[in-house]
Design a protein around this motif. Sequence first.
Motif, short mmCIF file in Angstrom:
data_model
loop_
_atom_site.label_atom_id
_atom_site.label_comp_id
_atom_site.label_asym_id
_atom_site.label_seq_id
_atom_site.Cartn_x
_atom_site.Cartn_y
_atom_site.Cartn_z
N MET A 1 50.14 40.33 47.01
CA MET A 1 50.27 39.46 46.80
C MET A 1 51.27 38.70 45.24
N LYS A 2 51.70 37.56 45.11
CA LYS A 2 52.24 37.60 43.50
C LYS A 2 51.52 36.00 43.28
N LEU A 17 51.87 32.60 44.99
CA LEU A 17 53.42 33.48 46.18
C LEU A 17 53.08 34.09 47.63
N ASP A 18 53.11 33.76 48.54
CA ASP A 18 53.02 34.09 49.74
C ASP A 18 53.89 35.21 49.76
N ARG A 19 54.25 36.13 50.98
CA ARG A 19 55.38 37.08 51.31
C ARG A 19 56.12 36.35 52.33
N ASN A 20 55.60 34.68 52.01
CA ASN A 20 57.04 33.93 53.77
C ASN A 20 57.46 32.84 52.55
N GLY A 21 57.53 33.46 51.44
CA GLY A 21 57.84 32.25 49.61
C GLY A 21 57.25 31.03 49.44
N HIS A 22 56.47 30.81 49.87
CA HIS A 22 55.75 29.88 49.88
C HIS A 22 54.62 29.84 48.84
N HIS A 23 54.30 28.30 48.35
CA HIS A 23 53.81 28.86 47.13
C HIS A 23 52.29 27.90 47.09
N ALA A 39 39.21 40.63 37.69
CA ALA A 39 38.09 41.81 37.42
C ALA A 39 37.36 41.31 38.67
N ASP A 40 37.76 39.94 39.55
CA ASP A 40 36.26 40.66 40.94
C ASP A 40 37.51 39.60 42.36
N GLY A 41 38.62 38.62 41.13
CA GLY A 41 38.96 37.41 42.08
C GLY A 41 40.20 37.53 43.40
N LEU A 42 40.60 38.82 43.11
CA LEU A 42 41.51 38.82 44.29
C LEU A 42 41.27 38.97 45.69
N PRO A 43 39.96 40.07 45.81
CA PRO A 43 40.36 39.34 47.94
C PRO A 43 39.58 37.75 47.38
N ARG A 44 38.78 37.28 47.01
CA ARG A 44 38.63 35.99 46.91
C ARG A 44 40.03 35.54 47.63
N ALA A 45 41.17 35.46 46.66
CA ALA A 45 42.36 34.13 46.62
C ALA A 45 42.70 35.15 48.28
N ARG A 46 42.58 36.22 48.07
CA ARG A 46 43.29 36.45 49.83
C ARG A 46 42.48 36.24 51.04
N ALA A 47 41.33 35.58 50.75
CA ALA A 47 40.45 35.29 52.04
C ALA A 47 40.56 33.89 52.24
N ALA A 48 40.68 33.25 50.87
CA ALA A 48 40.53 32.14 50.87
C ALA A 48 42.70 31.22 51.66
N LEU A 49 43.67 32.31 50.67
CA LEU A 49 45.06 32.60 51.13
C LEU A 49 44.62 32.19 53.13
N ALA A 50 44.40 33.31 54.09
CA ALA A 50 43.90 33.87 54.93
C ALA A 50 43.07 32.51 55.87
N ASP A 192 49.25 46.35 46.93
CA ASP A 192 49.15 46.34 48.02
C ASP A 192 51.06 46.22 48.10
N GLU A 193 51.77 45.50 47.09
CA GLU A 193 52.83 45.11 47.29
C GLU A 193 54.32 46.42 46.59
N ILE A 194 53.68 47.11 46.19
CA ILE A 194 54.61 47.99 45.16
C ILE A 194 53.81 49.00 45.77
N ALA A 195 54.69 49.85 46.68
CA ALA A 195 53.84 51.17 47.12
C ALA A 195 53.56 52.20 46.11
N ASP A 196 55.02 52.23 45.88
CA ASP A 196 54.61 53.86 43.86
C ASP A 196 55.29 53.14 42.89
N PRO A 197 54.35 52.97 41.79
CA PRO A 197 55.21 52.49 40.69
C PRO A 197 56.36 52.84 40.22
N GLN A 198 56.52 54.30 40.73
CA GLN A 198 57.18 55.65 40.10
C GLN A 198 58.52 55.31 40.55
N ARG A 199 59.32 54.48 41.63
CA ARG A 199 59.89 54.62 42.84
C ARG A 199 61.15 53.29 42.98
N LEU A 200 60.92 52.39 40.98
CA LEU A 200 61.24 51.30 40.91
C LEU A 200 62.68 51.48 39.77
#
Length: 287
Positions: A1-2, A17-23, A39-50, A192-200
């Motif tokens: 997610m962004k 901002l989802d993977r399809n470019g929709h806000h 601290a605890d809201g990212l899973p809730r945001a992901r679930a609400a989007l789904a 989950d969208e940044i596979a390796d922060p040392q390869r940017l």
Amino acid sequence: MKLMRVGPAGAERPVLLDRNGHHHDLRPVTADIDGGFLADGLPRARAALAAGALPRSSVAGQRIGPPVARPGAVLCVGQNYAAHAAESGAAPPDTPILFYKAPNTVVGPYDDILLPHRSTRTDWEVELGVVIGRRARYLRSPDVALAHVAGYVLSNDVSERDFQLAESGGQWSKGKSCETFNPLGPWLVTPDEIADPQRLGLRSWVNGEARQDSRTADMIFTVAFLVWHLSQYTVLEPGDLINTGTPEGVALSGRFPYLAPGDVVTLEIDGLGQQRSTCRPADPDTR
């Protein structure tokens, strides 16, 4: 997610901002993107989007704010690229250099950079920013450190070199804490969208002319090491921002002029977007 925050300064609303470019309006899940949410809201945001529970939201024509509400702390790592240490006239450090910026330096990715009164040596610094998502204290090893990261963000560690070096009294924060000295965003990108922060790849331009072009693989101390290391000295809280250092190509090198009114600074990092800031003199305080 962004994740992003949109609206006037001090009154931003949270947007996903989802993977399809929709806000999507994130307010069904949280009032803001702050430490409490991270601290605890990212899973809730992901679930609400789904579940389709986040309505579409337009951001057209609106100010983009920093993607994280004012951090409790902005921790910065100095000279974390060997070539930058060399252009600064220093040997690469054998342990991370830590300094702090005032949290109120954080502004949006397209907000103006205000050049301080008496400033003659204001400099740009493209950096990978790391936002903490889980409280980190005395972590046992770098192997567990990235589990405490909420996401990554494009950061500009703007610096006034005279304040930092000539007038510092031995500490760097005077040259780092002027207003607007940390444009941030446009997005907070979850791990989950940044596979390796040392390869940017990370790059900067001034008035369209290339300045920095490097990769996070060239860091002396990795993101995981930095989060672990800093947790041995201070408690990292959700929402805290770590600026992980800048590569070579800054004005301090002597190869480029320092920033002047009207200059436009553009930065980008792979996967984290681009920001663009115009420099102008700070208005005098007439109170």
